[in-house]
Design a protein around this motif. Structure first.
Motif, PDB file in Angstrom:
ATOM      1  N   ILE A 162       3.774  23.751   1.699  1.00 28.35           N
ATOM      2  CA  ILE A 162       3.212  22.436   2.047  1.00 28.35           C
ATOM      3  C   ILE A 162       4.346  21.525   2.493  1.00 28.35           C
ATOM      4  CG2 ILE A 162       1.822  20.483   1.296  1.00 28.35           C
ATOM      5  CD1 ILE A 162       0.324  23.138   1.248  1.00 28.35           C
ATOM      6  N   GLY A 163       4.154  20.864   3.622  1.00 31.21           N
ATOM      7  CA  GLY A 163       5.123  19.896   4.105  1.00 31.21           C
ATOM      8  C   GLY A 163       4.547  18.491   4.066  1.00 31.21           C
ATOM      9  N   ALA A 164       5.411  17.520   4.304  1.00 34.79           N
ATOM     10  CA  ALA A 164       4.993  16.117   4.353  1.00 34.79           C
ATOM     11  C   ALA A 164       5.663  15.438   5.539  1.00 34.79           C
ATOM     12  CB  ALA A 164       5.343  15.390   3.067  1.00 34.79           C
ATOM     13  N   ILE A 165       4.975  14.464   6.101  1.00 34.60           N
ATOM     14  CA  ILE A 165       5.570  13.585   7.106  1.00 34.60           C
ATOM     15  C   ILE A 165       5.890  12.266   6.408  1.00 34.60           C
ATOM     16  CG2 ILE A 165       5.251  12.349   9.275  1.00 34.60           C
ATOM     17  CD1 ILE A 165       3.117  14.436  10.010  1.00 34.60           C
ATOM     18  N   ALA A 166       7.160  11.883   6.441  1.00 38.08           N
ATOM     19  CA  ALA A 166       7.577  10.638   5.788  1.00 38.08           C
ATOM     20  C   ALA A 166       8.943  10.235   6.332  1.00 38.08           C
ATOM     21  CB  ALA A 166       7.620  10.820   4.270  1.00 38.08           C
ATOM     22  N   GLY A 167       9.436   9.095   5.864  1.00 33.13           N
ATOM     23  CA  GLY A 167      10.718   8.578   6.307  1.00 33.13           C
ATOM     24  C   GLY A 167      11.893   9.205   5.575  1.00 33.13           C
ATOM     25  N   GLN A 171       0.867  -1.174   0.000  1.00 39.17           N
ATOM     26  CA  GLN A 171       0.000   0.000   0.000  1.00 39.17           C
ATOM     27  C   GLN A 171       0.907   1.229   0.000  1.00 39.17           C
ATOM     28  OE1 GLN A 171      -0.880   2.478   2.775  1.00 39.17           O
ATOM     29  NE2 GLN A 171      -1.896   3.489   1.059  1.00 39.17           N
ATOM     30  N   GLY A 172       0.835   2.019  -1.082  1.00 38.96           N
ATOM     31  CA  GLY A 172       1.688   3.186  -1.192  1.00 38.96           C
ATOM     32  C   GLY A 172       2.546   3.137  -2.436  1.00 38.96           C
ATOM     33  N   VAL A 173       3.507   4.061  -2.500  1.00 43.73           N
ATOM     34  CA  VAL A 173       4.384   4.191  -3.654  1.00 43.73           C
ATOM     35  C   VAL A 173       5.820   3.935  -3.230  1.00 43.73           C
ATOM     36  CG1 VAL A 173       2.835   5.834  -4.783  1.00 43.73           C
ATOM     37  CG2 VAL A 173       4.688   6.691  -3.322  1.00 43.73           C
ATOM     38  N   GLU A 174       6.718   3.991  -4.194  1.00 42.47           N
ATOM     39  CA  GLU A 174       8.129   3.763  -3.924  1.00 42.47           C
ATOM     40  C   GLU A 174       8.616   4.680  -2.806  1.00 42.47           C
ATOM     41  OE1 GLU A 174      12.429   3.671  -6.295  1.00 42.47           O
ATOM     42  OE2 GLU A 174      10.644   4.526  -7.253  1.00 42.47           O
ATOM     43  N   GLY A 175       9.334   4.082  -1.858  1.00 41.43           N
ATOM     44  CA  GLY A 175       9.879   4.848  -0.751  1.00 41.43           C
ATOM     45  C   GLY A 175       9.069   4.805   0.525  1.00 41.43           C
ATOM     46  N   CYS A 176       7.839   4.280   0.474  1.00 42.81           N
ATOM     47  CA  CYS A 176       6.988   4.253   1.670  1.00 42.81           C
ATOM     48  C   CYS A 176       7.468   3.175   2.644  1.00 42.81           C
ATOM     49  CB  CYS A 176       5.535   4.027   1.287  1.00 42.81           C
ATOM     50  SG  CYS A 176       5.191   2.374   0.649  1.00 42.81           S
ATOM     51  N   PHE A 177       6.881   3.160   3.829  1.00 40.66           N
ATOM     52  CA  PHE A 177       7.310   2.201   4.845  1.00 40.66           C
ATOM     53  C   PHE A 177       6.984   0.761   4.453  1.00 40.66           C
ATOM     54  CE2 PHE A 177       7.062   6.111   7.482  1.00 40.66           C
ATOM     55  CZ  PHE A 177       8.383   6.135   7.896  1.00 40.66           C
ATOM     56  N   HIS A 178       5.890   0.560   3.718  1.00 42.03           N
ATOM     57  CA  HIS A 178       5.614  -0.789   3.203  1.00 42.03           C
ATOM     58  C   HIS A 178       6.761  -1.259   2.301  1.00 42.03           C
ATOM     59  CE1 HIS A 178       1.462  -0.324   4.638  1.00 42.03           C
ATOM     60  NE2 HIS A 178       1.263  -1.591   4.341  1.00 42.03           N
ATOM     61  N   HIS A 179       7.270  -0.359   1.481  1.00 41.41           N
ATOM     62  CA  HIS A 179       8.396  -0.685   0.597  1.00 41.41           C
ATOM     63  C   HIS A 179       9.621  -1.079   1.425  1.00 41.41           C
ATOM     64  CE1 HIS A 179      11.076   0.721  -3.013  1.00 41.41           C
ATOM     65  NE2 HIS A 179      11.249  -0.553  -2.713  1.00 41.41           N
ATOM     66  N   LEU A 180       9.901  -0.310   2.489  1.00 38.56           N
ATOM     67  CA  LEU A 180      11.039  -0.632   3.349  1.00 38.56           C
ATOM     68  C   LEU A 180      10.845  -1.982   4.043  1.00 38.56           C
ATOM     69  CD1 LEU A 180      11.762   2.832   5.041  1.00 38.56           C
ATOM     70  CD2 LEU A 180      12.802   1.843   2.987  1.00 38.56           C
ATOM     71  N   ALA A 181       9.613  -2.281   4.446  1.00 41.43           N
ATOM     72  CA  ALA A 181       9.341  -3.567   5.090  1.00 41.43           C
ATOM     73  C   ALA A 181       9.569  -4.726   4.123  1.00 41.43           C
ATOM     74  CB  ALA A 181       7.908  -3.587   5.624  1.00 41.43           C
TER      75      ALA A 181
END
Length: 279
Positions: free
Chosen positions: A147-152, A9-19
């Motif tokens: 605009i900011g974002a919260i991400a890894g 669920q999500g796009v490249e770079g998301c926490f699911h991708h890291l998992a």
């Protein structure tokens, strides 16, 4: 040899991708889904992927309730779990300061993990998005000033954003638990499992739930998770999702045999080995 394809669920770079990378290694093709429901749908299709990975709970924000319901009806099997240390950062286009931000975008779970940080910045509006990394990607692609974002860490690097504040999660030992999902006919039998996930319902007789939980205790089984979910179409009746930890399969089978006489419905979602924590 073809690369393993895993739905996230999500796009490249998301926490699911890291998992995915933490569990399977980096030689994997990810198949993005824009929602958890779509993740389940794609994982069910053997022409699309080899399996899926789904966040199920966070140590700060709690359970993702919709995902328990999705798993019940999916026909998918939990074949493993992994715990990922989550570090959340506030990021924006280069050159901006936190005072310049009007809004911050991210997944609702990420926002919940960071609310304490934003108490000092009441001028910032928190906006829920489908994904952490997608929020970062959207800022870069649309050059969103203010605009900011919260991400890894990885999305900041991938989408060339500047980290304004690092590790803003309210509790630093912030972990998300993910389930590894497979289609039922593709699960390899595991004779040495020490954890199981299942759900059941009970009668309205007094003490019926406590009796079932006592059956687990008598087999020296640790109840590491219990989550109630409404039964669709039946007012005020609930399924109970439980995660159980034990020394070996025999304990689990004995408990399952016992509770089968008292639970109205039992479905085992998966038997697997306890997951490790990836920092």
């Amino acid at each position: 040899m073809n690369k393993r394809k895993i739905v996230i669920q999500g796009v490249e770079g998301c926490f699911h991708h890291l998992a995915v990378n933490a569990y399977y290694g980096e030689d994997v093709d990810i198949v993005p889904a824009d929602s958890f429901a779509k993740l389940v749908e794609l994982t069910q299709d053997e022409s699309v992927c080899d399996g899926g990975i789904m966040a199920i709970e966070n140590s700060i924000a709690g359970s993702i309730l919709q995902n328990y319901g999705l798993l019940q009806d999916s026909g998918l099997v939990i074949e493993g779990e992994i715990f990922l240390r989550i570090k959340q950062n506030l990021m924006a286009l280069p050159g901006q300061k936190i005072e310049d931000l009007r809004e911050v975008h991210s997944h609702p779970m990420a926002i919940n993990q960071c609310r304490t940080f934003f108490h000092d910045y009441p001028h910032i509006k928190m906006v829920e998005m489908e994904d952490t990394a997608l929020s970062a990607k959207n800022i870069r692609e649309n050059q969103l000033v203010g605009i900011g974002a919260i991400a890894g860490d990885y999305p900041a690097e991938l989408y060339q954003l500047e980290i304004i504040a690092a590790e803003i999660e309210s509790i630093k030992d912030n972990q998300t638990r993910f389930f590894l999902l497979k289609r039922k006919n593709e699960v390899v039998a595991n004779g040495g499992y020490n954890k199981a996930s299942l759900y059941f319902s009970t009668s309205h007789d007094p003490g019926s739930l406590s009796y079932i939980l006592d059956c687990f205790a008598k087999e020296n089984i640790n109840l590491s998770k219990i989550q109630s979910l409404p039964i669709p179409g039946v007012n005020w009746e609930y399924f109970f999702h439980v995660d159980l930890e034990f020394q070996g399969p025999r304990q689990f089978r004995n408990a399952l045999d016992t509770i089968s006489h008292y639970a109205k419905e039992i479905k085992v979602l998966g038997t697997y080995n306890q997951g490790i924590i990836i920092t």
